[in-house]
Write an enzyme that holds these catalytic residues in place. Structure first.
Site: not given
Ligand code: UDP
Length: 499
Positions: A131, A26
């Site tokens: 996120d 990520h």
């Protein structure tokens, strides 16, 4: 006297807050997103865990590279796990609760105390790119009047397969039981066949089997907390103003179209790593690319690759989280050695579990590897995949690795481990047809055959399709391509959010 437009130009630019989950897969695309925003001359605050910040400082030049952009700042916070926690394998899932319980309260406190990061030089944050796994973000943004853009680091297909949870349940296509660990025991699953086709995910009928559903569905109990967490995060997408996908219409156009009927505005801007490279060559030299490796990159493998013939090497890497047992390491090694192909294998120091984990490769196999193969602890992966000596990639099908391989035109052999990887690998083998999927097996004979098929028997066919797809994907991030245009639209959209 200054005009209105002069006034506008004198005001600070938008200030984007980026908050990734603190894992390599990520961090990489979200740091590249930050770089793109810096190139657009926005102010960017990037939330990073203390542990990852230390590792970035130790192993990369990211901090120095970002110092070129005065509008960029890191803000680091604890991830809530002890220093000696391994943060890998299924242990990485513990980050979901530790971030929620420790990082998020500290983050909120920092935001309130620092007036949402306003200063003389910068606005308070004008937009929050969170996120997709951070389920606190919609409430936080609604309470504080901040526009929310949800960043999805995986595919539209994975998102869509999770979003359709209620329909899968209603059609009794889940639950089907299983084991969250990558399982060679799937044959023993009772009840439903793992090869049964899934009918309740529009756009994937006819090729997606139960076995290819996201790994989170491999649970006996649909109330499994991890599954519940990922479904809840996906289902609250409508509370964001927009979604950013690290994918593109050329790869998943039909699924993105399906998804768009249900979710807010979608910006498919991927592959982000190629978008950055392209935008950089317009403005800066290629040497400005920022890497985010949490391990030291062993560059000696590039010298080794330089000495190998074109397209002769299979690159083996299972990403930053996968754990292998020693038995699995041996199956892969025997398969590789029997295939007679050259190979470069990234074996992270902490990636083997169980007995003899510290010394997974016996001395006699080490001898056989010499000359044929090279083991490293961490590689500069994008460079490796773009090296002329590399002709195939044995991968766990993490989305970043898959995208990097697609963009480099390298065919894959997929051995997915968890999460979205089970779905990605099916797309590689059945939709894009640029590789083989050997999921749910770990047998030296199967591995050897897959390598021979990809590197010898069906080499031309795989190479041709991979090369064509790479061209398509490069076009999408080039001037006039859909991801290129979507990025420009996203920049305008973020500007429009500034009051
Ligand atoms: N990576 C790397 N060097 C390595 C192995 C991996 O730089 O030796 C990078 C890779 O390029 C990718 C990321 O680590 O960008 C892994 O992300 P991915 O989504 O593929 O898998 P994950 O680690 O999240 O399972």
């Amino acid at each position: 006297m200054t005009s209105d437009s002069d006034q506008q130009n004198l005001r600070p630019p938008p200030h984007v807050l980026i908050f990734p989950m603190p894992v390599q897969g990520h961090l990489n695309p979200m740091l590249k997103l930050a770089h793109l925003l810096c190139l657009a001359e926005f102010h960017v605050t990037f939330i990073i865990s203390d542990s990852n910040h230390r590792r970035l400082l130790q192993h990369t030049t990211a901090s120095a590279a970002f110092s070129r952009y005065p509008g960029f700042q890191f803000r680091s916070l604890p991830d809530g796990l002890p220093d000696n926690h391994p943060r890998r394998g299924h242990g990485a899932m513990e980050l979901m609760s530790s971030v929620a319980n420790v990082t998020v309260p500290l983050f909120k406190k920092m935001m309130i105390q620092e007036n949402f990061l306003a200063s003389a030089a910068r606005r308070s944050i004008t937009c929050f790119v969170a996120d997709g796994l951070l389920s606190f973000a919609p409430d936080f943004c609604e309470e504080n009047g901040i526009p929310l853009i949800c960043f999805r680091p995986a595919t539209a297909s994975y998102f869509w397969a999770i979003y359709r949870f209620p329909q899968l349940l209603q059609a009794q296509e889940i639950p089907f039981g299983g084991d969250m660990n990558i399982s060679i025991f799937v044959k023993d699953f009772v009840g439903k066949s793992m090869d049964g086709l899934i009918e309740s995910i529009p756009g994937m009928e006819g090729f997606l089997r139960r076995r290819d559903l996201p790994g989170f569905y491999r649970v006996d109990d649909i109330n499994d907390p991890t599954l519940k967490g990922v479904v809840a995060a996906v289902r609250q997408i409508n509370r964001a103003q927009a979604v950013i996908l690290n994918s593109c219409e050329d790869l998943e156009g039909q699924i993105v179209a399906e998804m768009q009927n249900y979710v807010p505005r979608v910006f498919s801007i991927g592959p982000i790593h190629e978008q950055v490279k392209y935008r950089l060559t317009e403005k800066e030299a290629e040497s400005s690319i920022i890497t985010a490796s949490l391990w030291a990159e062993d560059r000696s493998c590039i010298d080794w690759l330089d000495a190998q013939p074109p397209k002769s090497v299979i690159y083996v890497s299972f990403g930053s989280l996968t754990l292998l047992t020693r038995e699995q390491v041996l199956e892969f090694l025997h398969g590789l050695l029997e295939s007679s192909q050259r190979f470069l294998w990234v074996m992270r120091p902490d990636s083997v579990t169980g007995s003899n984990a510290e010394d997974p490769v016996p001395a006699e196999l080490m001898e056989r590897i010499k000359g044929k193969g090279l083991l490293v602890e961490w590689a500069p992966q994008e460079k490796v995949l773009n090296h002329p000596a590399v002709g195939g990639f044995m991968t766990h099908s993490g989305w970043n690795s898959t995208l990097e391989s697609i963009a480099a035109g390298v065919p894959m052999i997929c051995w997915p481990y968890l999460g979205d990887q089970q779905t990605n690998s099916r797309f590689v083998s059945e939709v894009w047809k640029i590789g083989l999927d050997i999921k749910d097996t770990c047998d030296r004979k199967i591995i050897e055959k897959a390598i021979r098929d990809e590197m010898e028997v069906r080499k031309d066919e795989f190479m041709e399709r991979s090369t064509n797809l790479a061209k398509l994907v490069k076009r999408t991030i080039s001037k006039g391509g859909s991801s290129y245009n979507n990025w420009d639209d996203l920049i305008q959209y973020i500007k429009s959010l500034v009051i």
